[in-house]
Design an enzyme around this catalytic site. Structure first.
Site, PDB file in Angstrom:
ATOM      1  N   GLU A  79       0.884  -1.179  -0.114  1.00 23.71           N
ATOM      2  CA  GLU A  79      -0.072  -0.090   0.030  1.00 23.71           C
ATOM      3  C   GLU A  79       0.796   1.194  -0.032  1.00 23.71           C
ATOM      4  OE1 GLU A  79      -2.805  -0.131  -0.561  1.00 23.71           O
ATOM      5  OE2 GLU A  79      -3.844  -2.162  -0.072  1.00 23.71           O
ATOM      6  N   ARG A  89     -17.987  -1.058   5.784  1.00 25.70           N
ATOM      7  CA  ARG A  89     -18.943  -1.799   4.852  1.00 25.70           C
ATOM      8  C   ARG A  89     -19.504  -3.063   5.620  1.00 25.70           C
ATOM      9  NH1 ARG A  89     -18.614  -6.189   2.053  1.00 25.70           N
ATOM     10  NH2 ARG A  89     -16.175  -6.050   2.069  1.00 25.70           N
ATOM     11  N   CYS A 142      -7.596  -2.542   8.428  1.00 23.16           N
ATOM     12  CA  CYS A 142      -6.143  -2.596   7.802  1.00 23.16           C
ATOM     13  C   CYS A 142      -5.983  -0.987   7.511  1.00 23.16           C
ATOM     14  CB  CYS A 142      -6.331  -3.191   6.486  1.00 23.16           C
ATOM     15  SG  CYS A 142      -6.381  -4.996   6.500  1.00 23.16           S
ATOM     16  N   HIS A 164      -1.172  -6.119   1.342  1.00 16.98           N
ATOM     17  CA  HIS A 164      -2.577  -6.760   1.378  1.00 16.98           C
ATOM     18  C   HIS A 164      -2.193  -8.107   0.632  1.00 16.98           C
ATOM     19  CE1 HIS A 164      -5.323  -3.552   2.532  1.00 16.98           C
ATOM     20  NE2 HIS A 164      -5.941  -4.403   3.154  1.00 16.98           N
TER      21      HIS A 164
END
Length: 195
Positions: A79, A89, A142, A164
């Site tokens: 990332e 979500r 995360c 990830h």
């Protein structure tokens, strides 16, 4: 030897395992010039970052690298950036589901990872491991960890980043992309070797 604190997460979202922790557990205790300290984090907003920072305070690592699961991704994805947003979500493992909240009240909008993400990509690519650069760590736990750690260590010598990893084949449903555990371990080893 330099010290690397490397973390993975416990299972979440109805899964029985999390490839991030399964891979971290299998990494060698020494990679290149780094000795690894491995830590499992709870998939819980705030708690994961708090445990990581407590451990880092005691250990004094040179580098902190957190690993997380990103179902749907085809390869291993370092990332580039962590953003100051909690937007879930799904609920975390304690039922928290924040919307439009900052990770750190009054903190800057974002921080760039301080580990060499492009060198990690180059090392994994050279090793034939599927990988790509990612410019979003999402807005779940995360990203919460990545932003929190970068905020805490801003302006210090401690470098930090996040990678990830995809689903394992046994998690992949409906032809979702996945990578075998051994390949994830190999990719993470190459990424660490690029530090």
């Amino acid at each position: 030897m330099k010290k690397l604190l490397i973390t993975g997460f416990d299972p979440f979202g109805g899964e029985s395992l999390n490839p991030s922790w399964e891979a971290v557990k299998l990494l060698e205790d020494r990679i290149g010039e780094y000795t690894l300290t491995k830590l499992q984090l709870p998939t819980v907003f705030g708690k994961a970052a708090s445990l990581l920072l407590q451990t880092a305070q005691a250990l004094g690592p040179d580098v902190i690298l957190s690993i997380g699961q990103a179902g749907g991704r085809k390869g291993i994805t370092p990332e580039v950036i962590g953003i100051n947003l909690r937007e879930a979500r799904i609920a975390d493992n304690e039922g928290n589901q924040p919307e439009n909240l900052p990770v750190v009240s009054g903190g800057p909008a974002a921080y760039f990872a301080t580990v060499p993400v492009r060198e990690m990509i180059a090392a994994m690519t050279a090793g034939g491991v599927p990988c790509s650069l990612s410019t979003t760590a999402g807005t779940f736990v995360c990203n919460d960890v990545l932003y929190s750690v970068l905020h805490h260590f801003e302006g210090t010598e401690t470098r930090a980043g996040f990678i990830h990893v995809p689903f394992l084949p046994e998690q992949a449903r409906d032809n979702a992309p996945s990578l075998p555990l051994a390949e994830i371990v190999r990719g993470l080893t190459l990424a660490v070797s690029a530090l």
